[in-house]
Design an enzyme around this catalytic site. Sequence first.
Site, short mmCIF file in Angstrom:
data_model
loop_
_atom_site.label_atom_id
_atom_site.label_comp_id
_atom_site.label_asym_id
_atom_site.label_seq_id
_atom_site.Cartn_x
_atom_site.Cartn_y
_atom_site.Cartn_z
CB SER A 166 -86.28 82.24 -35.96
OG SER A 166 -86.31 81.97 -37.33
CB THR A 205 -108.33 85.74 -47.38
OG1 THR A 205 -108.17 84.63 -48.27
CG2 THR A 205 -107.47 86.88 -47.87
CB THR A 223 -78.87 85.70 -44.52
OG1 THR A 223 -79.55 84.58 -43.98
CG2 THR A 223 -77.98 85.25 -45.65
N1 ASP Z 1 -82.75 82.84 -40.78
C1 ASP Z 1 -82.35 84.13 -41.31
C2 ASP Z 1 -83.05 85.20 -40.49
O1 ASP Z 1 -84.18 85.50 -40.73
C3 ASP Z 1 -82.69 84.22 -42.75
C4 ASP Z 1 -82.28 85.51 -43.43
O2 ASP Z 1 -81.81 86.45 -42.89
O3 ASP Z 1 -82.50 85.55 -44.66
O4 ASP Z 1 -82.45 85.74 -39.60
#
Ligand code: ASP
Length: 338
Positions: A57, A275, A13
């Site tokens: 991701s 945990t 982001t």
């Molecule tokens: N989906 C984005 C990522 O992890 C979210 C972010 O950067 O905050 O690349």
Amino acid sequence: MSSKILLIYTGGTIGMKTDADGVLTPFDFNLIYQEFPSLRSIDTEIEVLPFDPIDSSNVSPELWERLARIIERNYDLYDGFVVLHGTDTMAYSASALSFMFDGLAKPVIFTGSQIPIGVLRTDGRENLITAVEIAAAKLPDGRARVPEVCIYFQNRLLRANRTKKTSAEELNAFASYNYPPLAEVGVTIQYNDAFIHRPEEGESFAVSCDIDTSVAVIKIFPGMTERVFRSMLSVEGVKGIVLETFGSGNAPTSSWFLDALRGTIERGVVVMNVTQCWSGRVNMDIYETGARLQSTGVVNGRDITTEAAVTKMMRLAGLPHDEFVARLGAAWRGEMGI
Ligand code: ASP
């Protein structure tokens, strides 16, 4: 004392801005001084290395290796490194890098943002500027102020392998429940020197990219059936399992559960008890449910995060079994207490 920082942009982001039509488009980090003239007021030279941006991701160990090798090649040329990374898997990537470096004497600071950098209310501007300032900070004798892999987010500098993303929406998106912040940022940056790790005198910097992804995470839950549990335990080729248990490391005492686990460990699969709670630690001496689990031969994950446990396992899973078990259960890069 002026410093030179390598800023590596991987995606997420933080790398977006709104164009004239209000549409979010990638931000060109090569134009960083044009976008943030205020960066010039820090006594720091910044060089930018932009990757083709990815949503975090899609991060895999290839990215970790690429980052580690870039830092290795540029280690003597820069005083510190800032890695801009999507927030979703930042705690995994930053933890992984902490286990790939030996004798690190320079800061490697991960940061990102919840709101794109080119949006008015962005948290990215402050995160970026302060991450650079921290990466550039030195002690009076010229050594780096924070020679660790860290995550800087919303006024707090956290040890990478103690950190987890705890909010999908709040700007204060990361937390380290089992280790104090290495610095807190208000009007000034207050370093928590007593908690910052420093390499031994004479220790030299080395990078190891041995990563074995034959690992799995199993989160137990009330009502989990024997069939589900056994099928998860028996996945072909898995060498290590992070077992997320209840409270202080407790699990069901039903004989099918314990037998399945014991059989898996006897087959040579290494199982680490971590945990599900965000704070506190595994202590298998408190309840019978923990003691029975301990009797199966699980490794005590103490107060490690799942993110650190998974990446530590990946770094060690290629070792001979006994060395894998011994090193997994021992504190290595400040990721767990004693
Ligand atoms: N989906 C984005 C990522 O992890 C979210 C972010 O950067 O905050 O690349």
